[in-house]
Design a protein around this motif. Sequence first.
Motif, PDB file in Angstrom:
ATOM      1  N   GLY A 268       0.799  -1.229   0.000  1.00 28.57           N
ATOM      2  CA  GLY A 268       0.000   0.000   0.000  1.00 28.57           C
ATOM      3  C   GLY A 268       0.827   1.272   0.000  1.00 28.57           C
ATOM      4  N   VAL A 269       2.153   1.146  -0.186  1.00 21.92           N
ATOM      5  CA  VAL A 269       3.023   2.321  -0.152  1.00 21.92           C
ATOM      6  C   VAL A 269       3.639   2.527  -1.538  1.00 21.92           C
ATOM      7  N   ASP A 302      15.896   4.587   1.263  1.00 19.73           N
ATOM      8  CA  ASP A 302      15.317   3.998   2.484  1.00 19.73           C
ATOM      9  C   ASP A 302      15.698   2.523   2.529  1.00 19.73           C
ATOM     10  N   LEU A 303      15.821   1.935   1.350  1.00 14.29           N
ATOM     11  CA  LEU A 303      16.174   0.513   1.245  1.00 14.29           C
ATOM     12  C   LEU A 303      17.045   0.325   0.009  1.00 14.29           C
ATOM     13  N   VAL A 304      18.116  -0.480   0.175  1.00 11.03           N
ATOM     14  CA  VAL A 304      18.989  -0.769  -0.973  1.00 11.03           C
ATOM     15  C   VAL A 304      18.808  -2.234  -1.361  1.00 11.03           C
ATOM     16  N   LEU A 305      18.682  -2.487  -2.662  1.00 12.90           N
ATOM     17  CA  LEU A 305      18.714  -3.871  -3.139  1.00 12.90           C
ATOM     18  C   LEU A 305      20.098  -4.072  -3.738  1.00 12.90           C
ATOM     19  N   HIS A 306      20.914  -4.836  -3.023  1.00 12.88           N
ATOM     20  CA  HIS A 306      22.264  -5.116  -3.550  1.00 12.88           C
ATOM     21  C   HIS A 306      22.154  -6.306  -4.499  1.00 12.88           C
ATOM     22  N   SER A 365       8.137  -5.917   1.122  1.00 12.92           N
ATOM     23  CA  SER A 365       6.899  -5.650   1.846  1.00 12.92           C
ATOM     24  C   SER A 365       7.124  -5.759   3.364  1.00 12.92           C
ATOM     25  N   ASP A 366       7.868  -6.804   3.783  1.00 14.94           N
ATOM     26  CA  ASP A 366       8.161  -6.972   5.228  1.00 14.94           C
ATOM     27  C   ASP A 366       8.904  -5.758   5.764  1.00 14.94           C
ATOM     28  N   PHE A 367       9.855  -5.271   4.953  1.00 14.35           N
ATOM     29  CA  PHE A 367      10.638  -4.096   5.370  1.00 14.35           C
ATOM     30  C   PHE A 367       9.706  -2.890   5.540  1.00 14.35           C
ATOM     31  N   ILE A 368       8.814  -2.706   4.550  1.00 15.73           N
ATOM     32  CA  ILE A 368       7.915  -1.532   4.590  1.00 15.73           C
ATOM     33  C   ILE A 368       6.964  -1.625   5.791  1.00 15.73           C
TER      34      ILE A 368
END
Length: 447
Positions: A268-269, A302-306, A365-368
């Motif tokens: 939802g974000v 806010d979040l990095v995907l390495h 999603s878990d992170f958000i």
Amino acid sequence: MIFNNDIICAIATPHGNGAIAVLRVSGKDSLKILPKFFKPTTRTKKFEAWRVYHGIVVDSIGKETDEVLVTIFKNPKSYTGEDSFEIACHGNYTLATEILQIIQNCGSRLAEPGEFTLRALLNGRIDLAQAESVNALISAKSHLGRANSLKFVEGIFSAQIAKIRQELTDFLSSLELELDFSEEDVEFSTKEEKIAKLTSLSEIIQKLLETYSYSSVLKDGIRIVLAGKPNVGKSSVFNSLIGKKRAIISEIAGTTRDYIEGFLTIAGVECTLVDTAGIHDSVDFLEIEGIEFSHEQINDADLVLHIFDNLEDLSEGKEFFKKFHTIHVLNKADKLTETPKLKTNQVLVSASTGKGLSELRTKISDFIQKLLPSEETIVITEKRHFECLSNASDFIEGACSTIEIGQTQEFTAEFIRGSISELETLLGKITDDDVLNNIFGNFCIGK
Ligand SMILES: Nc1nc2c(ncn2[C@@H]2O[C@H](COP(=O)(O)OP(=O)(O)OP(=O)(O)O)[C@@H](O)[C@H]2O)c(=O)[nH]1
Ligand SMILES: [Mg+2]
């Protein structure tokens, strides 16, 4: 903006074509101009409030412009608190603009930005906090953000603030009574009771202030940056996640130079996904610029995907990315002969086959979810609200100190007045007479 109640008009729906477009007209005499350009299908002597009329919009020489529906609102039960109407026309923007011009020619002017809501505020339909939240509701980048702004628009937040203000006003009233009767040594509550009361109000405000940490995710959504070495499949994963070919993919290392943004909604974000240039030691001037962008993007994320495509890069990457919230994404799973054991913040995907992408979405999603408040929390999203509440809280603390150190109650009263004034500023109404009215309203001091 100077307030008057002349007739204002505007297109209320966004630019572009759609099923319908809506125009809004408001002002004391707005209903008088309606017959000049609107011919209802059924004979109508007088437009009744809260009714919808079908008919035709005609221009000054009587030429038919569009078939429309007009909804009538009467003061005070309208959005602005004035007589007003809304025209739903066919959703062609140039057509809506033509109708807008016709309405202007009939004695109306273009509304200033936010002027309908300003009128609602000045006509007492909503308070300042509600008015501000109308905008926040429209621009919120998350489901919870919209739901939260709605609580403000509906006045739930304002009611909470009004309650705290009322309790402070009651407190001030009894302080002032004690001051009035100081020679007779009347005390309506003890020092401890006073401090307990103020502390409980301060705690409510503190709880509201704490919610401000959620404001950014609710208002702006989150920024997720894909980073890693060249050629590992960052752009491929990026395209797969947003569901379209946005970034160029090639086997040539260093394909992506500028960073590229795409959008998707998770939990939802609204998430802004950013594809970046591969990070490595380069001597190419343009590539070096691109790599600088990559570092800037990682720092703002806010979040990095390495993204990496072999396990050797994982340990190197772990060291570099440990300063950031990171999910390590091992891409090109289709090329592996054995499935490696991965930890919770690691995921195996193949941008080519789509394997693991739903697991990656779940991890994002878990992170958000961890960044989100519970549904029922009222989150302060406006800086002005935060500042007013902080000041109100500081004034309450000041009042407590005056009681603790035994200063005269006049000082305490002054701090309480400061706090009330901050809450009134928040709601957009400052009325000093309220304290007096409150004394006479709640206490019998007739003698
Ligand atoms: N087999 C396989 N190949 C992949 C996969 N993902 C990407 N590739 C290939 O890897 C190469 C590089 O992919 P890109 O997505 O351009 O990689 P990148 O990390 O964006 O590269 P730069 O922009 O140069 O840093 C291309 O030839 C892709 O087709 C995958 O899941 N499996
Ligand atoms: Mg790329």
